[in-house]
Design a protein around this motif. Structure first.
Motif, short mmCIF file in Angstrom:
data_model
loop_
_atom_site.label_atom_id
_atom_site.label_comp_id
_atom_site.label_asym_id
_atom_site.label_seq_id
_atom_site.Cartn_x
_atom_site.Cartn_y
_atom_site.Cartn_z
N UNK A 1 0.80 -1.22 0.00
CA UNK A 1 0.00 0.00 0.00
C UNK A 1 0.84 1.27 0.00
N UNK A 2 2.15 1.16 -0.26
CA UNK A 2 3.03 2.33 -0.30
C UNK A 2 3.66 2.42 -1.67
N UNK A 3 3.66 3.63 -2.23
CA UNK A 3 4.36 3.84 -3.50
C UNK A 3 4.88 5.26 -3.56
N UNK A 4 5.98 5.44 -4.28
CA UNK A 4 6.49 6.78 -4.50
C UNK A 4 5.48 7.49 -5.38
N UNK A 5 4.81 8.47 -4.84
CA UNK A 5 3.79 9.18 -5.59
C UNK A 5 4.35 10.29 -6.44
N UNK A 6 5.34 11.01 -5.90
CA UNK A 6 5.94 12.10 -6.66
C UNK A 6 7.20 12.59 -5.97
N UNK A 7 7.93 13.40 -6.70
CA UNK A 7 9.04 14.16 -6.14
C UNK A 7 8.57 15.61 -6.12
N UNK A 8 8.54 16.19 -4.94
CA UNK A 8 7.95 17.51 -4.74
C UNK A 8 9.02 18.60 -4.82
N UNK A 9 8.81 19.57 -5.68
CA UNK A 9 9.69 20.73 -5.79
C UNK A 9 8.88 21.98 -5.45
N UNK A 10 9.16 22.62 -4.33
CA UNK A 10 8.50 23.89 -4.05
C UNK A 10 9.01 24.98 -5.01
N UNK B 1 3.68 16.86 -13.34
CA UNK B 1 4.20 16.53 -14.66
C UNK B 1 4.68 15.08 -14.68
N UNK B 2 4.56 14.45 -15.84
CA UNK B 2 5.11 13.11 -16.01
C UNK B 2 6.58 13.25 -16.37
N UNK B 3 7.43 12.71 -15.51
CA UNK B 3 8.88 12.76 -15.74
C UNK B 3 9.39 11.35 -16.01
N UNK B 4 8.78 10.68 -16.98
CA UNK B 4 9.23 9.36 -17.36
C UNK B 4 8.82 8.26 -16.39
N UNK B 5 7.61 8.32 -15.89
CA UNK B 5 7.13 7.30 -14.97
C UNK B 5 7.13 7.76 -13.52
N UNK B 6 7.78 8.85 -13.23
CA UNK B 6 7.74 9.45 -11.90
C UNK B 6 7.09 10.82 -12.05
#
Length: 116
Positions: free
Chosen positions: A4-13, A43-48
Motif C-alpha cells: 500500500x506504499x508507492x512513491x507518488x511524486x518528487x515535490x519541488x516547491x 508533470x510526467x517525468x518518465x514514470x515518476x
C-alpha cells in the motif's frame, strides 16, 4: 515495501508554478498531467511524477522531498515515528488529499499522503 506504499511524486516547491511548469514542460519536455492554477502542478517525468508546489502548497518549507502515497496517513505516521522519524507537520486535510510531513532520522523531509 508494503503493497500500500508507492512513491507518488518528487515535490519541488517553487515561488512561481506557471514559470516552473513552462520550464519543466517546455525546456525539459515533461508532459503536464494536472495543474491547479498557481497552487500546484504535476508533470510526467518518465514514470515518476514531478510535483510543483506553489507557496500555498509548500508543505516542506522550500525543501524538495519525496512524497509517498499510503493507504492511511495516521497509521503510516505512527509506524514511521516508532522507527525514528520526526513529525515536521502533523496530518492535515489539503485541497486534494490528507498529508503529513516527516523527517527521516537524517533530517530529510518526506511527505505521506492519501486520497480523502
Amino acid at each position: 515495501m508494503a503493497d500500500d506504499v508507492k512513491l507518488g511524486n518528487v515535490l519541488y516547491p517553487t515561488a512561481d508554478v506557471p514559470a516552473a511548469l513552462a520550464f519543466y514542460s517546455g525546456a525539459l519536455g515533461c508532459t503536464v498531467k494536472f495543474q491547479d492554477g498557481a497552487r500546484f502542478a504535476a508533470l510526467d517525468a518518465g514514470g515518476t511524477t514531478l510535483a510543483l508546489a506553489g507557496p500555498a502548497e509548500d508543505v516542506t518549507g522550500g525543501r524538495p522531498a519525496a512524497s509517498f502515497k499510503v493507504a492511511d496517513v495516521a497509521t503510516a505516521v505512527e509506524r514511521l515515528v516508532a522507527a525514528g522519524a520526526k513529525i515536521e507537520r502533523p496530518a492535515e486535510e489539503g485541497p486534494h488529499e490528507t498529508r503529513a510531513v516527516l523527517l527521516d532520522p537524517w533530517e530529510n523531509p518526506f511527505v505521506l499522503y492519501a486520497a480523502r
